[in-house]
Design a protein around this motif. Sequence first.
Motif, PDB file in Angstrom:
ATOM      1  N   ALA A  86       0.812  -1.224   0.000  1.00  0.00           N
ATOM      2  CA  ALA A  86       0.000   0.000   0.000  1.00  0.00           C
ATOM      3  C   ALA A  86       0.845   1.274   0.000  1.00  0.00           C
ATOM      4  O   ALA A  86       0.640   2.173  -0.836  1.00  0.00           O
ATOM      5  CB  ALA A  86      -0.947  -0.010   1.190  1.00  0.00           C
ATOM      6  N   GLU A  87       1.783   1.403   0.936  1.00  0.00           N
ATOM      7  CA  GLU A  87       2.581   2.630   1.007  1.00  0.00           C
ATOM      8  C   GLU A  87       3.454   2.777  -0.232  1.00  0.00           C
ATOM      9  O   GLU A  87       3.628   3.897  -0.748  1.00  0.00           O
ATOM     10  CB  GLU A  87       3.439   2.638   2.276  1.00  0.00           C
ATOM     11  N   ALA A  88       3.987   1.660  -0.716  1.00  0.00           N
ATOM     12  CA  ALA A  88       4.801   1.719  -1.924  1.00  0.00           C
ATOM     13  C   ALA A  88       3.963   2.148  -3.125  1.00  0.00           C
ATOM     14  O   ALA A  88       4.442   2.878  -3.999  1.00  0.00           O
ATOM     15  CB  ALA A  88       5.444   0.355  -2.186  1.00  0.00           C
ATOM     16  N   THR A  89       2.706   1.707  -3.184  1.00  0.00           N
ATOM     17  CA  THR A  89       1.838   2.103  -4.283  1.00  0.00           C
ATOM     18  C   THR A  89       1.605   3.606  -4.272  1.00  0.00           C
ATOM     19  O   THR A  89       1.614   4.255  -5.328  1.00  0.00           O
ATOM     20  CB  THR A  89       0.491   1.359  -4.200  1.00  0.00           C
ATOM     21  N   LEU A  90       1.399   4.182  -3.099  1.00  0.00           N
ATOM     22  CA  LEU A  90       1.254   5.642  -3.007  1.00  0.00           C
ATOM     23  C   LEU A  90       2.505   6.346  -3.534  1.00  0.00           C
ATOM     24  O   LEU A  90       2.412   7.326  -4.271  1.00  0.00           O
ATOM     25  CB  LEU A  90       0.999   6.057  -1.560  1.00  0.00           C
ATOM     26  N   ALA A  91       3.658   5.819  -3.171  1.00  0.00           N
ATOM     27  CA  ALA A  91       4.912   6.422  -3.650  1.00  0.00           C
ATOM     28  C   ALA A  91       5.031   6.296  -5.160  1.00  0.00           C
ATOM     29  O   ALA A  91       5.448   7.240  -5.851  1.00  0.00           O
ATOM     30  CB  ALA A  91       6.104   5.754  -2.959  1.00  0.00           C
ATOM     31  N   VAL A  92       4.644   5.151  -5.704  1.00  0.00           N
ATOM     32  CA  VAL A  92       4.707   4.941  -7.147  1.00  0.00           C
ATOM     33  C   VAL A  92       3.781   5.909  -7.871  1.00  0.00           C
ATOM     34  O   VAL A  92       4.149   6.486  -8.906  1.00  0.00           O
ATOM     35  CB  VAL A  92       4.355   3.482  -7.496  1.00  0.00           C
ATOM     36  N   PHE A  93       2.585   6.121  -7.351  1.00  0.00           N
ATOM     37  CA  PHE A  93       1.668   7.051  -7.999  1.00  0.00           C
ATOM     38  C   PHE A  93       2.230   8.461  -8.016  1.00  0.00           C
ATOM     39  O   PHE A  93       2.035   9.205  -8.985  1.00  0.00           O
ATOM     40  CB  PHE A  93       0.299   6.999  -7.328  1.00  0.00           C
ATOM     41  N   GLY A  94       2.943   8.839  -6.964  1.00  0.00           N
ATOM     42  CA  GLY A  94       3.601  10.142  -6.967  1.00  0.00           C
ATOM     43  C   GLY A  94       4.654  10.235  -8.056  1.00  0.00           C
ATOM     44  O   GLY A  94       4.764  11.262  -8.750  1.00  0.00           O
ATOM     45  N   GLN A  95       5.406   9.154  -8.250  1.00  0.00           N
ATOM     46  CA  GLN A  95       6.428   9.138  -9.300  1.00  0.00           C
ATOM     47  C   GLN A  95       5.803   9.118 -10.691  1.00  0.00           C
ATOM     48  O   GLN A  95       6.311   9.762 -11.626  1.00  0.00           O
ATOM     49  CB  GLN A  95       7.348   7.941  -9.116  1.00  0.00           C
ATOM     50  N   ILE A  96       4.708   8.391 -10.827  1.00  0.00           N
ATOM     51  CA  ILE A  96       4.011   8.380 -12.119  1.00  0.00           C
ATOM     52  C   ILE A  96       3.539   9.777 -12.476  1.00  0.00           C
ATOM     53  O   ILE A  96       3.695  10.234 -13.620  1.00  0.00           O
ATOM     54  CB  ILE A  96       2.830   7.389 -12.077  1.00  0.00           C
ATOM     55  N   ALA A  97       2.969  10.467 -11.506  1.00  0.00           N
ATOM     56  CA  ALA A  97       2.505  11.839 -11.754  1.00  0.00           C
ATOM     57  C   ALA A  97       3.658  12.722 -12.212  1.00  0.00           C
ATOM     58  O   ALA A  97       3.543  13.477 -13.187  1.00  0.00           O
ATOM     59  CB  ALA A  97       1.855  12.408 -10.497  1.00  0.00           C
ATOM     60  N   GLY A  98       4.796  12.634 -11.513  1.00  0.00           N
ATOM     61  CA  GLY A  98       5.948  13.455 -11.890  1.00  0.00           C
ATOM     62  C   GLY A  98       6.478  13.100 -13.269  1.00  0.00           C
ATOM     63  O   GLY A  98       6.857  13.992 -14.048  1.00  0.00           O
ATOM     64  N   HIS A  99       6.495  11.824 -13.591  1.00  0.00           N
ATOM     65  CA  HIS A  99       6.994  11.377 -14.897  1.00  0.00           C
ATOM     66  C   HIS A  99       6.167  11.956 -16.031  1.00  0.00           C
ATOM     67  O   HIS A  99       6.717  12.499 -17.007  1.00  0.00           O
ATOM     68  CB  HIS A  99       6.983   9.852 -14.946  1.00  0.00           C
ATOM     69  N   TYR A 100       4.849  11.853 -15.920  1.00  0.00           N
ATOM     70  CA  TYR A 100       4.000  12.317 -17.023  1.00  0.00           C
ATOM     71  C   TYR A 100       3.903  13.846 -17.065  1.00  0.00           C
ATOM     72  O   TYR A 100       3.764  14.418 -18.153  1.00  0.00           O
ATOM     73  CB  TYR A 100       2.630  11.650 -16.958  1.00  0.00           C
ATOM     74  N   ARG A 101       3.987  14.503 -15.913  1.00  0.00           N
ATOM     75  CA  ARG A 101       4.044  15.976 -15.933  1.00  0.00           C
ATOM     76  C   ARG A 101       5.250  16.444 -16.744  1.00  0.00           C
ATOM     77  O   ARG A 101       5.159  17.405 -17.509  1.00  0.00           O
ATOM     78  CB  ARG A 101       4.146  16.521 -14.513  1.00  0.00           C
ATOM     79  N   ALA A 102       6.367  15.755 -16.562  1.00  0.00           N
ATOM     80  CA  ALA A 102       7.590  16.133 -17.285  1.00  0.00           C
ATOM     81  C   ALA A 102       7.429  15.963 -18.791  1.00  0.00           C
ATOM     82  O   ALA A 102       8.143  16.603 -19.572  1.00  0.00           O
ATOM     83  CB  ALA A 102       8.772  15.303 -16.787  1.00  0.00           C
ATOM     84  N   LEU A 103       6.486  15.119 -19.211  1.00  0.00           N
ATOM     85  CA  LEU A 103       6.205  14.925 -20.637  1.00  0.00           C
ATOM     86  C   LEU A 103       5.156  15.910 -21.147  1.00  0.00           C
ATOM     87  O   LEU A 103       4.771  15.844 -22.319  1.00  0.00           O
ATOM     88  CB  LEU A 103       5.719  13.493 -20.890  1.00  0.00           C
ATOM     89  N   GLY A 104       4.678  16.782 -20.267  1.00  0.00           N
ATOM     90  CA  GLY A 104       3.666  17.753 -20.662  1.00  0.00           C
ATOM     91  C   GLY A 104       2.239  17.260 -20.516  1.00  0.00           C
ATOM     92  O   GLY A 104       1.296  17.923 -20.980  1.00  0.00           O
ATOM     93  N   VAL A 105       2.062  16.124 -19.885  1.00  0.00           N
ATOM     94  CA  VAL A 105       0.718  15.565 -19.700  1.00  0.00           C
ATOM     95  C   VAL A 105      -0.006  16.341 -18.601  1.00  0.00           C
ATOM     96  O   VAL A 105       0.570  16.638 -17.546  1.00  0.00           O
ATOM     97  CB  VAL A 105       0.804  14.068 -19.333  1.00  0.00           C
ATOM     98  N   GLU A 106      -1.264  16.641 -18.847  1.00  0.00           N
ATOM     99  CA  GLU A 106      -2.072  17.387 -17.880  1.00  0.00           C
ATOM    100  C   GLU A 106      -3.054  16.504 -17.130  1.00  0.00           C
ATOM    101  O   GLU A 106      -3.498  16.867 -16.033  1.00  0.00           O
ATOM    102  CB  GLU A 106      -2.830  18.515 -18.587  1.00  0.00           C
TER     103      GLU A 106
END
Length: 310
Positions: A86-106
């Motif tokens: 569970a806690e790792a999944t929350l961390a992964v979702f934070g990283q996913i958000a950062g990854h796609y923001r860097a690609l210009g995804v809204e």
Amino acid sequence: MLTIRPYAPTDASAWDALVARSRNGNLLHRRGYMDYHADRFVDASVLVERDGEVVAVFPANLAGKLATSHGGLTYAGLISSQALRAEATLAVFGQIAGHYRALGVERIVYKAVPHVFHAYPAEEDLYALQRMGARLIRRDLSSVIALQEPFRFTEARRRSVRKAARAGIDLQVGADPADFHALLVEVLDRHHVAPTHSLAELRLLQARFPGQIVLHEARRNGVLLAGALVYDFGRVVHTQYLAASEQGRPLDALSFLLAALIGDTYADRHHFSFGVSTEQAGTVLNGGLVTQKEYFGARAIVHDVYEWPL
């Protein structure tokens, strides 16, 4: 330490190995299935690793400032192993958000895997979505039989099956989907739609997954009366396409075929999935279609889609 990185074709084996041991992945998430229509989508999938070991994958494609998980699949989301808690999944979702923001995804459209397709509980992603501010934007209704629990066909359906059994109908596994695809095109054309897969694509997918994508046919005197293209996920089997001909409908050939699949061929599985009965992005229920499935003892699950603003 969890890290994410973009998927590359050289990762295909590691990706498929993760799907095979995951809690919520199936053949839809294998690269051989996802990539059959790679020309239609800009792949933007990522792998999640811990100390070099893949512990989850996220199938996704890009279209401008939108990422979808995945545009060519009925459902996907984060496909995770037992190692991701569970806690790792929350961390992964934070990283996913950062990854796609860097690609210009809204925003990300997240098509969650319905729970009946899980081999083991795997809904940490739904909690993470809520924490990330995602909202439910679509809900489709699908019909499933719990094969290891008490269920029954309606009396009208049992009569249909008995009637078909007296009609001299033969059931077999189809060697080639050409006849079935032609029938499917004819049936769907009456509703002004077309099959998702072309004949060439069906042949390609059957060649890649010969034991998991299986065509079951009902014929009489060699003539195709009805067919069911089944995706065999192991614990769950899913009818990707169903069709009956003008000649097969009054004979109840499709009911006869489905009764054999439910009561014999796949009787040892956990669930038998008929798929969705909703239209217009889930806002309209096709009452006739869902009723036909319920006559076999199926009841509802939902396919949920979330919008995750970044």
